[in-house]
Scaffold this active site. Structure first.
Site, PDB file in Angstrom:
ATOM      1  N   ARG A  37     -10.913  -2.526   7.674  1.00  0.00           N
ATOM      2  CA  ARG A  37      -9.856  -2.654   8.684  1.00  0.00           C
ATOM      3  C   ARG A  37     -10.286  -2.102  10.033  1.00  0.00           C
ATOM      4  O   ARG A  37      -9.925  -2.642  11.088  1.00  0.00           O
ATOM      5  CB  ARG A  37      -8.582  -1.962   8.181  1.00  0.00           C
ATOM      6  CG  ARG A  37      -7.904  -2.772   7.055  1.00  0.00           C
ATOM      7  CD  ARG A  37      -6.963  -1.886   6.254  1.00  0.00           C
ATOM      8  NE  ARG A  37      -6.151  -2.636   5.294  1.00  0.00           N
ATOM      9  CZ  ARG A  37      -6.577  -3.053   4.090  1.00  0.00           C
ATOM     10  NH1 ARG A  37      -7.836  -2.832   3.712  1.00  0.00           N
ATOM     11  NH2 ARG A  37      -5.749  -3.685   3.266  1.00  0.00           N
ATOM     12  N   GLY A 105     -13.752  -9.640  -1.699  1.00  0.00           N
ATOM     13  CA  GLY A 105     -12.471 -10.316  -1.527  1.00  0.00           C
ATOM     14  C   GLY A 105     -11.721  -9.768  -0.330  1.00  0.00           C
ATOM     15  O   GLY A 105     -11.103 -10.520   0.432  1.00  0.00           O
ATOM     16  N   SER A 179       0.124  -7.420  -3.167  1.00  0.00           N
ATOM     17  CA  SER A 179      -1.270  -7.507  -2.734  1.00  0.00           C
ATOM     18  C   SER A 179      -1.389  -7.136  -1.266  1.00  0.00           C
ATOM     19  O   SER A 179      -0.839  -7.800  -0.386  1.00  0.00           O
ATOM     20  CB  SER A 179      -1.795  -8.932  -2.946  1.00  0.00           C
ATOM     21  OG  SER A 179      -2.983  -9.125  -2.198  1.00  0.00           O
ATOM     22  N   ASP A 332      -7.466  -0.626  -8.630  1.00  0.00           N
ATOM     23  CA  ASP A 332      -8.926  -0.654  -8.830  1.00  0.00           C
ATOM     24  C   ASP A 332      -9.409   0.417  -9.811  1.00  0.00           C
ATOM     25  O   ASP A 332     -10.612   0.535 -10.051  1.00  0.00           O
ATOM     26  CB  ASP A 332      -9.638  -0.462  -7.483  1.00  0.00           C
ATOM     27  CG  ASP A 332      -9.418  -1.650  -6.551  1.00  0.00           C
ATOM     28  OD1 ASP A 332      -9.191  -2.774  -7.055  1.00  0.00           O
ATOM     29  OD2 ASP A 332      -9.452  -1.454  -5.323  1.00  0.00           O
TER      30      ASP A 332
HETATM   31  C1  S3P Z   1      -7.576  -4.042  -1.172  1.00  0.00           C
HETATM   32  C2  S3P Z   1      -6.511  -4.473  -1.885  1.00  0.00           C
HETATM   33  C3  S3P Z   1      -6.534  -4.650  -3.350  1.00  0.00           C
HETATM   34  C4  S3P Z   1      -7.757  -3.996  -3.989  1.00  0.00           C
HETATM   35  C5  S3P Z   1      -8.998  -4.216  -3.197  1.00  0.00           C
HETATM   36  C6  S3P Z   1      -8.846  -3.663  -1.801  1.00  0.00           C
HETATM   37  C7  S3P Z   1      -7.436  -3.907   0.295  1.00  0.00           C
HETATM   38  O1  S3P Z   1      -6.544  -6.031  -3.648  1.00  0.00           O
HETATM   39  O2  S3P Z   1      -7.942  -4.443  -5.306  1.00  0.00           O
HETATM   40  O3  S3P Z   1     -10.106  -3.576  -3.817  1.00  0.00           O
HETATM   41  O4  S3P Z   1      -8.271  -3.225   0.934  1.00  0.00           O
HETATM   42  O5  S3P Z   1      -6.474  -4.464   0.841  1.00  0.00           O
HETATM   43  P1  S3P Z   1      -5.140  -6.876  -3.737  1.00  0.00           P
HETATM   44  O6  S3P Z   1      -4.455  -6.681  -2.471  1.00  0.00           O
HETATM   45  O7  S3P Z   1      -5.534  -8.316  -3.894  1.00  0.00           O
HETATM   46  O8  S3P Z   1      -4.445  -6.333  -4.942  1.00  0.00           O
END
Ligand code: S3P
Length: 449
Positions: A37, A105, A179, A332
């Site tokens: 971020r 992701g 999420s 996590d």
């Molecule tokens: C994260 C959100 C989570 C987490 C990922 C980091 C983030 O995923 O599992 O490791 O930094 O916003 P989700 O928002 O898809 O649950």
């Protein structure tokens, strides 16, 4: 930029074996969520952002490269110290090549949000793990805001080309699952929309995007929604100003030495600057319920993110039931919690883990397989994971890591206290989030071979 298309060229196996008491004082690397971020908001701000304590793991480095490819100036000025000169909200330029997010992701999905609010086209790609993960949950709300997917693989997967909106629309969006990635993508796109963009979540997810947007000068309000939820309202088209960001240590990385110290008899370790944002601390709550000795001191905060020093001593653990509403605050951490549960006496039931199926690997199946191959009784029942602990773990198993850093580190932690060594097929992916994991654990007394 390099593109990795599958498992690392050379897999590096490693075994962890029964170690004597872990001792020492360490700082785990910077928080991954905050590091992504800081780079993204720095790139969308006007002026200079100085980041200290950035996680220099592959996931975050890929986000740094993407910010550069989109027009920001990103420079490393020292150990974990970076500066970003941003282009301003909606100021991204069309990148020359596909953006490669590797295994991440979070990097990919947050940048999709930021790109959706700019009148540009960008192609998103990643490794085989990221290419298998669902992206519709991100591009569906972005399409409501005016972005368009011009190319993707079957099932809305990467590689994907996204055409950002020329005139982004503000929306009110209720996330279908808790999420932070979905919430953050909508908020980042909403930066370029006129009026207010609202995200409603029925269970609160980590709020680092909201806290950091405020720190960079945006107007953003977060209110309670129902019993566990939040309603977040962002005023669009702010002028984000470059800011200083101090990245605290990552509680999701701290989780590995913490559980190791709890299960290796006689251990007594200290971890400094661990971030204690209440939307991230579900594991610590759960471990304490199991009987863990985790003391917090020197509590302080920066840019709205609290942190503390942790002292962890080996503890006799017992099984507990973890309620589903706790999942977003420890999403996590279930892999390493399952390791702790294997060394506990009695049954641990972890409820509501459906989201684990769409992480870097299918973590629900992978956790059960990791335990089973090491002689632990475990069962998946619907979306629940049930671990029968009896105070000891046989070990001796070879764990398949499925390109997932957290499986690798959890299995190695298990091996530090099991009767026989635990071996993982590949250490490569540990570098995505915790590049210093093996030497740091060795400094604490962990034995790997
Ligand atoms: C994260 C959100 C989570 C987490 C990922 C980091 C983030 O995923 O599992 O490791 O930094 O916003 P989700 O928002 O898809 O649950």
């Amino acid at each position: 930029m390099t593109h990795s298309d599958g498992p690392a060229a050379v897999a590096t196996p490693l075994s962890a074996r029964k170690s004597s008491a872990l001792k020492g004082r360490e700082r785990v690397p910077g928080d991954k969520s905050i590091s992504h971020r800081a780079l993204i908001l720095g790139a969308l701000a006007v002026g200079e952002t100085r980041i200290t304590g950035l996680l220099e793991g592959e996931d975050v480095l890929n986000t740094a490269k993407a910010m550069q490819a989109l027009g920001a100036q990103v420079a490393r000025t020292g150990d974990f110290a970076w500066t970003v000169r941003g282009v301003g909200v909606a100021g991204f330029a069309t990148p020359r090549n596909a953006l490669d997010f590797g295994n991440s992701g979070t990097g990919c999905r947050l940048v999709m949000g930021a790109v959706a609010g700019c009148p540009i086209e960008a192609t998103f790609d990643g490794d085989a793990s990221l290419r298998s993960r669902p992206m519709r949950r991100i591009v569906d709300p972005l399409a409501l805001m005016g972005a368009r997917v011009t190319h993707s693989q079957e099932g809305g997967r990467l590689p994907m080309t996204l055409q950002g909106a020329r005139d982004p629309l503000p929306i009110v969006y209720r996330t279908p699952v808790a999420s932070a990635q979905i919430k953050s993508a909508v908020l980042l796109a909403g930066l370029s929309a006129p009026g207010t963009t609202t995200v409603i979540e029925s269970e609160a997810s980590r709020d680092h995007t909201e806290l950091m947007l405020r720190h960079f000068g945006a107007q953003i309000v977060s209110e309670k929604e129902g019993v566990h939820g939040r309603k977040i309202t962002l005023t669009g088209q702010p002028e984000l100003r470059g800011a200083n960001v101090v990245v605290p240590a990552d509680p999701s990385s701290a989780a590995f030495p913490i559980v190791a110290a709890l299960v290796v008899p006689g251990s007594d370790i200290v971890l400094t600057d661990v971030m204690t944002n209440p939307l991230r601390t579900g594991l610590f709550t759960t471990l304490r319920e199991m009987g863990a000795s985790i003391e917090e001191s020197e509590v302080r905060g920066d840019a709205g993110e609290p942190m503390a020093q942790f002292r962890i001593r080996a503890s006799k653990l017992h099984g507990v039931e973890v309620p589903p509403e706790r999942a977003p605050s420890m999403i996590d951490e279930y892999l390493v919690l399952a390791v702790a549960a294997s060394f506990a006496e009695g049954t641990t039931i972890m409820r509501g883990l459906q989201e684990l199926r769409v992480k870097e690997s299918d973590r629900l199946e992978a956790t059960a397989a990791m335990l089973r191959v090491n002689g632990v009784k475990v069962e998946i029942s619907g979306d629940d994971l049930i671990v029968e602990g009896n105070g000891r773990v046989a070990g001796g198993g070879l764990v398949a890591t499925h390109m997932d850093h957290r499986i690798a580190m959890s299995a190695l932690v298990m091996g530090l206290a099991s009767e026989q060594p635990v071996t993982i097929d590949d250490t490569t992916f540990i570098a995505t989030s915790f590049p210093d994991f093996i030497p740091m654990m060795q400094r604490l007394g962990a034995e790997f071979a």
